[in-house]
Design a protein around this motif. Structure first.
Motif, PDB file in Angstrom:
ATOM      1  N   ASN A 173      -1.521  -5.817  -6.764  1.00 13.66           N
ATOM      2  CA  ASN A 173      -1.748  -7.381  -6.414  1.00 13.66           C
ATOM      3  C   ASN A 173      -1.586  -7.649  -4.956  1.00 13.66           C
ATOM      4  OD1 ASN A 173      -2.935  -8.331  -8.908  1.00 13.66           O
ATOM      5  ND2 ASN A 173      -1.027  -8.414  -9.981  1.00 13.66           N
ATOM      6  N   LEU A 174      -0.430  -7.409  -4.420  1.00 10.67           N
ATOM      7  CA  LEU A 174      -0.194  -7.779  -3.128  1.00 10.67           C
ATOM      8  C   LEU A 174      -1.051  -7.077  -2.235  1.00 10.67           C
ATOM      9  CD1 LEU A 174       3.809  -7.380  -2.856  1.00 10.67           C
ATOM     10  CD2 LEU A 174       2.468  -9.467  -2.235  1.00 10.67           C
ATOM     11  N   ALA A 175      -1.509  -5.841  -2.346  1.00  7.47           N
ATOM     12  CA  ALA A 175      -2.433  -5.079  -1.648  1.00  7.47           C
ATOM     13  C   ALA A 175      -3.842  -5.792  -1.771  1.00  7.47           C
ATOM     14  CB  ALA A 175      -2.686  -3.665  -2.045  1.00  7.47           C
ATOM     15  N   SER A 176      -4.138  -6.113  -2.787  1.00 10.39           N
ATOM     16  CA  SER A 176      -5.365  -6.787  -2.980  1.00 10.39           C
ATOM     17  C   SER A 176      -5.574  -8.116  -2.360  1.00 10.39           C
ATOM     18  CB  SER A 176      -5.956  -6.934  -4.444  1.00 10.39           C
ATOM     19  OG  SER A 176      -5.303  -7.918  -5.263  1.00 10.39           O
TER      20      SER A 176
ATOM     21  N   ALA B  11       0.815  -1.269  -0.044  1.00 14.57           N
ATOM     22  CA  ALA B  11      -0.111   0.082  -0.062  1.00 14.57           C
ATOM     23  C   ALA B  11       0.869   1.111  -0.040  1.00 14.57           C
ATOM     24  CB  ALA B  11      -0.926   0.033   1.167  1.00 14.57           C
ATOM     25  N   ALA B  12       2.064   1.184   0.791  1.00 11.71           N
ATOM     26  CA  ALA B  12       2.864   2.304   0.894  1.00 11.71           C
ATOM     27  C   ALA B  12       3.546   2.684  -0.609  1.00 11.71           C
ATOM     28  CB  ALA B  12       4.137   2.152   1.685  1.00 11.71           C
ATOM     29  N   VAL B  13       3.849   1.528  -1.309  1.00 16.99           N
ATOM     30  CA  VAL B  13       4.432   1.789  -2.635  1.00 16.99           C
ATOM     31  C   VAL B  13       3.340   2.207  -3.549  1.00 16.99           C
ATOM     32  CG1 VAL B  13       5.245   0.278  -4.703  1.00 16.99           C
ATOM     33  CG2 VAL B  13       6.080  -0.270  -2.377  1.00 16.99           C
ATOM     34  N   ILE B  14       1.957   1.742  -3.510  1.00 11.32           N
ATOM     35  CA  ILE B  14       1.138   2.291  -4.474  1.00 11.32           C
ATOM     36  C   ILE B  14       0.893   3.943  -4.046  1.00 11.32           C
ATOM     37  CG2 ILE B  14      -1.419   2.388  -4.917  1.00 11.32           C
ATOM     38  CD1 ILE B  14      -1.169  -0.629  -4.077  1.00 11.32           C
ATOM     39  N   LEU B  15       1.017   4.068  -2.620  1.00  2.00           N
ATOM     40  CA  LEU B  15       0.736   5.697  -2.492  1.00  2.00           C
ATOM     41  C   LEU B  15       1.839   6.542  -2.990  1.00  2.00           C
ATOM     42  CD1 LEU B  15      -1.157   7.325  -0.388  1.00  2.00           C
ATOM     43  CD2 LEU B  15       0.729   7.135   1.434  1.00  2.00           C
ATOM     44  N   LEU B  16       3.009   5.916  -2.796  1.00  2.00           N
ATOM     45  CA  LEU B  16       4.297   6.643  -3.380  1.00  2.00           C
ATOM     46  C   LEU B  16       4.002   6.941  -4.908  1.00  2.00           C
ATOM     47  CD1 LEU B  16       6.964   7.139  -2.152  1.00  2.00           C
ATOM     48  CD2 LEU B  16       8.179   5.249  -3.012  1.00  2.00           C
ATOM     49  N   PHE B  17       3.420   5.914  -5.528  1.00  2.00           N
ATOM     50  CA  PHE B  17       3.141   6.097  -7.031  1.00  2.00           C
ATOM     51  C   PHE B  17       1.949   7.368  -7.273  1.00  2.00           C
ATOM     52  CE2 PHE B  17       5.593   2.018  -8.012  1.00  2.00           C
ATOM     53  CZ  PHE B  17       5.811   2.423  -9.587  1.00  2.00           C
TER      54      PHE B  17
ATOM     55  N   SER C  92       1.757 -10.358 -12.497  1.00  2.00           N
ATOM     56  CA  SER C  92       2.054  -9.088 -12.635  1.00  2.00           C
ATOM     57  C   SER C  92       2.874  -8.552 -13.674  1.00  2.00           C
ATOM     58  CB  SER C  92       2.673  -8.638 -11.392  1.00  2.00           C
ATOM     59  OG  SER C  92       1.750  -8.993 -10.137  1.00  2.00           O
ATOM     60  N   LEU C  93       3.421  -9.591 -14.519  1.00  2.59           N
ATOM     61  CA  LEU C  93       4.103  -9.135 -15.790  1.00  2.59           C
ATOM     62  C   LEU C  93       3.557  -8.711 -16.754  1.00  2.59           C
ATOM     63  CD1 LEU C  93       7.338  -9.597 -15.527  1.00  2.59           C
ATOM     64  CD2 LEU C  93       7.062 -11.832 -16.524  1.00  2.59           C
ATOM     65  N   PRO C  94       3.763  -7.606 -17.334  1.00  2.00           N
ATOM     66  CA  PRO C  94       3.169  -7.242 -18.690  1.00  2.00           C
ATOM     67  C   PRO C  94       3.807  -8.082 -19.743  1.00  2.00           C
ATOM     68  CG  PRO C  94       4.403  -5.372 -17.711  1.00  2.00           C
ATOM     69  CD  PRO C  94       4.768  -6.388 -16.791  1.00  2.00           C
ATOM     70  N   GLY C  95       3.078  -8.759 -20.566  1.00  2.00           N
ATOM     71  CA  GLY C  95       3.428  -9.825 -21.630  1.00  2.00           C
ATOM     72  C   GLY C  95       4.432  -8.882 -22.454  1.00  2.00           C
ATOM     73  N   PHE C  96       3.858  -7.855 -22.969  1.00  2.00           N
ATOM     74  CA  PHE C  96       5.140  -7.256 -24.131  1.00  2.00           C
ATOM     75  C   PHE C  96       6.311  -6.895 -23.501  1.00  2.00           C
ATOM     76  CE2 PHE C  96       2.266  -4.059 -21.977  1.00  2.00           C
ATOM     77  CZ  PHE C  96       3.142  -3.156 -21.790  1.00  2.00           C
ATOM     78  N   TRP C  97       6.316  -6.598 -22.290  1.00  2.52           N
ATOM     79  CA  TRP C  97       7.444  -6.201 -21.676  1.00  2.52           C
ATOM     80  C   TRP C  97       8.642  -7.504 -21.303  1.00  2.52           C
ATOM     81  CZ3 TRP C  97       9.859  -6.339 -16.518  1.00  2.52           C
ATOM     82  CH2 TRP C  97      10.808  -5.463 -16.271  1.00  2.52           C
ATOM     83  N   PHE C  98       7.656  -8.503 -21.106  1.00  3.22           N
ATOM     84  CA  PHE C  98       8.691  -9.627 -20.781  1.00  3.22           C
ATOM     85  C   PHE C  98       9.215 -10.122 -22.035  1.00  3.22           C
ATOM     86  CE2 PHE C  98       7.830 -14.535 -19.627  1.00  3.22           C
ATOM     87  CZ  PHE C  98       9.135 -14.441 -19.040  1.00  3.22           C
TER      88      PHE C  98
ATOM     89  N   PHE D 113      -8.406  -5.696  -7.104  1.00  2.41           N
ATOM     90  CA  PHE D 113      -7.837  -6.961  -7.849  1.00  2.41           C
ATOM     91  C   PHE D 113      -7.765  -6.505  -9.252  1.00  2.41           C
ATOM     92  CE2 PHE D 113      -8.973 -10.844  -9.989  1.00  2.41           C
ATOM     93  CZ  PHE D 113      -7.605 -11.489  -9.898  1.00  2.41           C
ATOM     94  N   ARG D 114      -8.807  -6.092  -9.780  1.00  2.00           N
ATOM     95  CA  ARG D 114      -9.266  -5.864 -11.208  1.00  2.00           C
ATOM     96  C   ARG D 114      -8.107  -4.525 -11.624  1.00  2.00           C
ATOM     97  NH1 ARG D 114     -10.341  -9.496 -14.181  1.00  2.00           N
ATOM     98  NH2 ARG D 114     -10.679  -7.895 -15.750  1.00  2.00           N
TER      99      ARG D 114
END
Lengths: 294, 335
Positions: free
Chosen positions: A277-280, A29-35, B143-149, A218-219
């Motif tokens: 993904n980790l946060a969800s 969550a902290a990483v997301i907040l940073l972004f 989590s890996l974007p396919g095009f970048w991988f 998640f989505r």
């Protein structure tokens, strides 16, 4: 936390309490907040104008490599534009698209799911048919097909993704509503003479919000990858607006001489999506009562 | 499953297929821009000639009628002429299909080959470092974007170390006569082992790009299915009988744990066909996906329409097959 304290908390408060105890999820969550902060403050913290081209700096390496300089910490792309500044502005596109799409889709999906699950009958049949049809397309094919017809651009990306995305919260809410429909509190409200609108929005809605929250986060990770994929193919946000997907595409022709042009924006996507993904996952663990009774 | 049950299931997919066709039809029809103007872009046609063409194409009829005509033609594989190739769309599509199927099959086989052992290991060693490592890796994979991988793989294995080619389907000097369109088969039929090797080397990176993220997803399915089976009575009974661990795992547990895995794999194959567009573009793979992306920029709408419909129908059919497999393989599910 004692049992008495836990009893005093609402389901939402209890979930947040559990989320706070999960260190991985908190870090994510902290990483997301940073972004998010970086994206919001991009115009002030970016060292350069993201569209400023300088052919003398064409494919200049990042600062820590030979030929790099700290004025352009992550190097420059094929037009000599500062990659760090473009990454910061690109975060705006990714997060903006994802946030808008997820919010609109969650609202539409929740309302449709409530209506289908509570009213049943032809409403349920109609919504169910629409959901099945939209699920009949692989996501990317649907998005690419529609973008091809509607033309590229920020507006159209959001529309195209919303067209399909609402389906996921709709399915979850419909299922939850079907279960809630038979519960005592709904029976009680009905017996007191409450109309369907009141029961759906005032009685059932508050009880299906936490699964909606879990599905939405998640989505969100998926929507970010979709936007990046469309932009990578040239169907997304158009230049000169920087987007991570198109930045990766721009660097493809220079893999031999300048690996950083493609690699760095991809790394940004990976970090953000991984954090979401980790946060969800943390949210799901905190809010899904089925996991906790087990 | 009885024949009547099968038929009923088949009928249930009809509304979905109809809905999918309607959306694809509307995609083109509601697009701003006149197809007649696009077709006549280079010629100096008079308005009268344009009107004749519009009439010939049936564009002056009401929408519902046009949809029925579109459906009827689609059923016979008539999607019109590809503006760009000046050949029937269907012929162009079929020609590109083997390359795409070859890539998709390679990716799904690779995914299964990676996912099954990893998932089983994680389920057997539940809550150990191995289990946790697997869940971390699979989270990374999704989590890996396919095009970048794909680009990363090109950067490392093609540009940096030169182990695999950068892109394409084979080397120019190693082309063989087209028989099936599947290069791995055609090269063997021609008895050219060198060409077979080249085809395999070209296939490697795109198949890994497409297959590994799928493996991450499948490994999770294997793990949870296997974990569930391992605690079931019949597995405990088999162990109590004194059967060896390996025999119990393979003969008793894995066989049943594979039911959901096969189902998910069938659905994923449909998604991979869609993901192909990205990977084929990254690797210059001459399949359907790359053709579609090129056609979008060439405004070759009939081809895009046909391809989107083809992908969607395949996806629906694969979902149906997954459903059948699940019911057919699992003695407990009787619908």
């Amino acid at each position: 936390m004692s049992a008495a304290e836990a009893g005093a908390l609402s389901p939402l408060g209890l979930g947040l309490e559990r989320f706070r105890a999960n260190r991985t999820a908190l870090l994510a969550a902290a990483v997301i907040l940073l972004f998010v902060l970086a994206a919001l403050s991009a115009p002030w913290i970016a060292p350069h104008d993201p569209a400023d081209a300088d052919l003398f700096r064409r494919l200049q390496p990042p600062a820590w490599l030979e030929g790099g300089e700290w004025g352009f910490p992550l190097g420059c792309d094929s037009l000599g534009r500062d990659i760090l500044s473009r990454l910061l502005f690109g975060a705006r596109v990714s997060l903006l698209v994802a946030a808008i799409v997820i919010c609109i889709a969650a609202v539409i999906g929740t309302l449709a799911g409530l209506a289908a699950g509570y009213l049943r009958g032809w409403t349920d049949t109609l919504i169910g048919r629409l959901v099945d049809t939209l699920l009949g397309f692989p996501y990317l094919v649907f998005a690419i097909g529609l973008m091809a017809m509607m033309g590229p651009g920020l507006h159209n990306i959001i529309l195209v993704l919303v067209y399909k995305e609402w389906v996921f919260s709709c399915r979850v809410v419909r299922g939850e509503t079907l279960a809630a429909r038979e519960q005592d509190y709904v029976e009680a409200a009905r017996a007191l003479g409450a109309g369907p609108g009141h029961i759906m929005l005032r009685e059932i809605l508050p009880n299906v919000l936490s699964p909606v929250l879990v599905v939405a986060t998640f989505r969100m990770a998926y929507v970010i990858i979709m936007e990046a994929s469309l932009s990578f193919l040239g169907l997304g946000v158009q230049p000169p607006t920087p987007s991570w997907g198109s930045m990766v595409a721009d660097g493809r022709d220079f893999l031999v001489d300048a690996w950083w042009v493609s690699t760095l924006p991809g790394l940004a996507i990976l970090m953000l999506v991984l954090a979401i993904n980790l946060a969800s996952q943390g949210l799901r663990d905190a809010f899904d009562p089925r996991l906790h009774s087990a | 499953m009885t024949a009547s049950r099968l038929l009923e299931r088949l009928f249930q997919t009809l509304p979905v297929l109809l809905g999918v066709s309607l959306i694809v039809f509307l995609m083109i029809t509601l697009t701003p821009g006149d197809p007649v103007e696009i077709m006549l872009a280079d010629s100096r046609a008079t308005p009268e000639q344009a009107a004749v063409l519009r009439h010939d194409l049936g564009l002056d009829r009401p929408l519902p009628e046009r949809f029925l005509i579109f459906l009827g033609r689609a059923l016979t594989g008539d999607f019109g002429i590809s503006f760009f190739h000046r050949r029937p769309v269907w012929d162009v599509l079929v020609e590109r299909l083997p390359a795409t199927i070859e890539l998709t099959l390679a990716a799904i086989l690779l995914a299964l080959a990676v996912a099954i052992p990893l998932g089983v290991a994680a389920a057997v060693k539940r809550d150990t470092w191995m289990d946790r490592a697997l869940s971390a890796i699979s989270l990374f994979g999704v989590s890996l974007p396919g095009f970048w991988f794909g680009i990363l793989l090109i950067l490392l294995f093609a540009v940096q170390w030169g182990i695999f080619p950068v892109g394409g389907r084979t080397s120019f000097d190693l082309e063989v006569a087209r028989i099936t369109g599947f290069l791995l088969i055609d090269t063997l039929l021609a008895g050219r082992l060198d060409a077979f090797g080249a085809a395999l080397r070209h296939l490697a990176l795109p198949a890994i790009t497409l297959g590994l993220p799928t493996a991450a997803l499948l490994a999770r399915v294997v793990r949870s299915a296997m974990a569930e089976v391992l605690t079931s009575d019949y597995v405990l009974f088999a162990e109590a009988k004194g059967l060896s661990r390996g025999r119990v795992l393979l003969r008793h547990a894995l066989k049943n744990a594979l039911i959901p895995v096969v189902t998910v794999a069938a659905i994923e194959t449909g998604s991979l066909l869609g993901g192909n567009m990205i990977v084929e573009t990254v690797f210059g793979w001459p399949g359907l996906g790359r053709l579609v992306v090129e056609s979008i920029f060439a405004r070759n709408y009939p081809l895009v329409q046909a391809a989107v419909l083809f992908y969607a129908v395949t996806y629906v059919v694969l979902n149906f097959v997954a459903d059948l497999l699940y019911t057919g393989l699992n003695p407990k599910v009787r619908l």
